[in-house]
Design an enzyme around this catalytic site. Structure first.
Site, PDB file in Angstrom:
ATOM      1  N   TYR A  52     115.426  15.086 131.319  1.00 15.60           N
ATOM      2  CA  TYR A  52     115.634  16.111 132.341  1.00 15.60           C
ATOM      3  C   TYR A  52     116.771  17.060 131.971  1.00 15.60           C
ATOM      4  CZ  TYR A  52     116.660  18.092 136.954  1.00 15.60           C
ATOM      5  OH  TYR A  52     116.894  18.956 137.996  1.00 15.60           O
ATOM      6  N   ARG A  66     111.056  16.971 135.293  1.00 16.11           N
ATOM      7  CA  ARG A  66     110.820  17.027 136.737  1.00 16.11           C
ATOM      8  C   ARG A  66     109.488  16.402 137.115  1.00 16.11           C
ATOM      9  NH1 ARG A  66     113.342  22.042 135.757  1.00 16.11           N
ATOM     10  NH2 ARG A  66     115.229  22.399 136.989  1.00 16.11           N
ATOM     11  N   TYR A  94     118.995   9.103 137.798  1.00  8.45           N
ATOM     12  CA  TYR A  94     118.384   9.141 139.131  1.00  8.45           C
ATOM     13  C   TYR A  94     118.395   7.776 139.809  1.00  8.45           C
ATOM     14  CZ  TYR A  94     114.758   9.560 142.702  1.00  8.45           C
ATOM     15  OH  TYR A  94     114.068   9.512 143.887  1.00  8.45           O
TER      16      TYR A  94
END
Length: 231
Positions: free
Chosen positions: A78, A113, A194
């Site tokens: 990312y 994404r 994340y």
């Protein structure tokens, strides 16, 4: 009727995309929808404690590692998408290949994404399709790889998924970059990804952290690599 057909196509596409992402993360659909953490393989004990210190490197040393290696795998994430670093990386790869290096990309199914984003960005930058491989196609090649360059990826290369049964990402399929001879991890910091899980590979003996903005770092690597081959 047209609106119904279009809506059905969009809905089915979303369902397929959701299935791909859940499978790639080893998580159930309700777990993802409700925002929970943990995979279907996560144990009930305390997660493994990470010990040791990380090793940092700089651009000149990273270029030395690249020029010394014969077989290189680049694992983008990312962070590469956000920094728009695909263009200098594409030029860097082209230069390395012209010097006889074997360079390939390893792409995790949920890197970026959404699935497929990194493939599109690399194609946009002119990276040949035949050197961009999916995780299942390249995972067994890491032990025979001289150097892996991780650019802006974290959870998708987190060894805790395989080494710690109590980690919330236990069982998640990951790229086994730590099995290569040397690893350069390019990130802004040592922060978590994340999943909010510390990454043990940052502290492994064969890992060198190259901290900073991915675009600026890739530009600097390209400049130094050109200088190396022009001398």
């Amino acid at each position: 009727n047209l609106m119904t057909i279009v809506g059905a196509l969009i809905g089915s596409s979303g369902a397929i995309l959701s299935y791909i992402m859940c499978k790639a993360m080893n998580r159930s659909l309700p777990n993802v929808i409700l925002g929970g953490y943990g995979t279907t393989s996560t144990g009930t004990g305390k997660p493994m404690q990470i010990t040791g210190t990380h090793t940092e490197t700089d651009v000149p040393d990273a270029v030395d590692m690249m020029t010394s290696a014969r077989n290189i795998i680049i694992v983008p994430g990312y962070g590469l998408c956000v920094a728009r670093a695909q263009y200098p990386i594409a030029e860097l790869v082209s230069l390395l290949i012209s010097k006889g290096k074997k360079v390939r990309f390893g792409i995790h199914p949920v890197a970026g994404r959404m699935p497929g984003q990194l493939n599109v960005l690399l194609a946009e930058a002119g990276v040949p399709y035949d050197i961009v491989l999916e995780m299942d196609e390249i995972n067994d090649d890491f032990p025979d790889t001289d150097l892996v360059m991780v650019i802006g990826a974290n959870d998708t290369v987190n060894s805790a998924a395989e080494e710690d049964p109590n980690s919330i990402i236990a069982g998640m399929p990951v790229l086994r970059v730590w099995n290569s001879q040397q690893v350069i991890v390019m990130k802004r910091s040592l922060g978590v990804g994340y999943a909010a899980v510390d990454n043990p590979i940052f502290f492994k003996e064969n890992t060198n952290m190259l901290l900073g903005d991915a675009k600026k770092t890739c530009d600097a690597l390209l400049t130094h690599l050109k200088q190396h081959y022009s001398d």
